[in-house]
Enzyme design. Structure first.
Site, short mmCIF file in Angstrom:
data_model
loop_
_atom_site.label_atom_id
_atom_site.label_comp_id
_atom_site.label_asym_id
_atom_site.label_seq_id
_atom_site.Cartn_x
_atom_site.Cartn_y
_atom_site.Cartn_z
N THR A 79 0.83 -1.21 0.00
CA THR A 79 0.00 0.00 0.00
C THR A 79 0.86 1.27 0.00
O THR A 79 0.50 2.27 -0.62
CB THR A 79 -0.96 0.01 1.21
OG1 THR A 79 -0.21 -0.25 2.39
CG2 THR A 79 -2.04 -1.05 1.06
N MET A 132 10.61 -6.42 5.15
CA MET A 132 10.74 -7.10 6.43
C MET A 132 12.09 -7.82 6.61
O MET A 132 12.20 -8.79 7.33
CB MET A 132 9.59 -8.11 6.62
CG MET A 132 8.21 -7.50 6.48
SD MET A 132 7.96 -5.98 7.45
CE MET A 132 7.90 -6.66 9.09
N ILE A 136 16.35 -7.50 7.51
CA ILE A 136 17.45 -6.68 8.05
C ILE A 136 18.35 -6.29 6.88
O ILE A 136 18.63 -7.10 5.99
CB ILE A 136 18.28 -7.52 9.05
CG1 ILE A 136 17.39 -8.01 10.19
CG2 ILE A 136 19.49 -6.73 9.55
CD1 ILE A 136 17.22 -7.11 11.36
N HIS A 147 8.28 3.46 9.72
CA HIS A 147 8.05 2.52 10.83
C HIS A 147 6.76 2.91 11.56
O HIS A 147 6.53 4.10 11.81
CB HIS A 147 9.25 2.57 11.80
CG HIS A 147 9.10 1.61 12.93
ND1 HIS A 147 9.31 0.25 12.78
CD2 HIS A 147 8.74 1.80 14.24
CE1 HIS A 147 9.08 -0.35 13.95
NE2 HIS A 147 8.74 0.57 14.83
#
Length: 203
Positions: A15, A92, A94, A111
């Protein structure tokens, strides 16, 4: 300076990717999305990119021996397209120094909390569980730590009596879809200056 060349990294619904693509399309964002990077071939964001005519680099992390291995391949794709700014929009994974170092000050993340509160996974659930009365969203530079980079912009979202994770998430995501294109446009206009831990935004 020409339009900002973006790469958007996403892992799910997309989105925020869509909000950026729409802002470009509608002329509210002086940028082009050169590439979507996605670590989940079946994620809906891949279909969104296809519909928008945006190239995608889609990969399965388990096909690579390490994070550094797939990031080296991603870096080559970014360099080939002359990408100016990486936007992490619900990605999602690292990020390692392979990408952080060449793109420091040119990589942002959104975030779903008011950092430094509730970093890491499930910032919305963490905030509800803690019992805060307000939470929100943060757009920040990526520095290799866990949601720890210099903060560019934040928006407050009130936690309402009786909120569930789903109801709060709906309002948080709506706020994200507004703020992320706005911050990206400020960067495109050269209005964000990074000085140590502080990102100064000029009007």
């Amino acid at each position: 300076m020409g339009a900002l060349r973006l790469a958007v990294f996403a892992s799910g619904q997309g989105t925020n990717f869509q909000a950026l693509a729409d802002a470009v399309q509608q002329g509210g964002l002086d940028a082009t999305i050169e590439l979507l990077v996605c670590d989940k071939p079946s994620a809906p964001v891949v279909e969104r990119a296809k519909k928008a005519g945006i190239e995608a680099f889609v990969f399965k992390p388990k096909d690579y021996p390490s994070r550094e291995a797939y990031e080296t391949e991603i870096l080559a794709e970014l360099e080939r397209r002359g990408v100016d700014l990486i936007v992490l929009a619900g990605y999602m994974r690292i990020i390692t120094p392979v990408l952080v170092e060449p793109y420091y000050g040119r990589m942002i993340n959104i975030h779903p909390s008011l950092l430094p509160s509730f970093p890491g996974v499930n910032g919305i659930g963490q905030a509800l569980e803690y019992g805060v009365k307000v939470t929100g969203i943060t757009v920040h530079y990526v520095d290799g730590g866990l949601d720890s980079g210099p903060i560019i912009a934040q928006r407050v979202v009130e936690v309402l009596e009786g909120d569930t994770e789903a109801s709060l998430a709906e309002r948080i995501h709506a706020a994200e879809q507004q703020l992320l294109p706005q911050v990206t446009q400020l960067i495109a206009q050269g209005k964000v200056e990074l000085n140590g831990r502080h990102a100064a935004v000029s009007k």
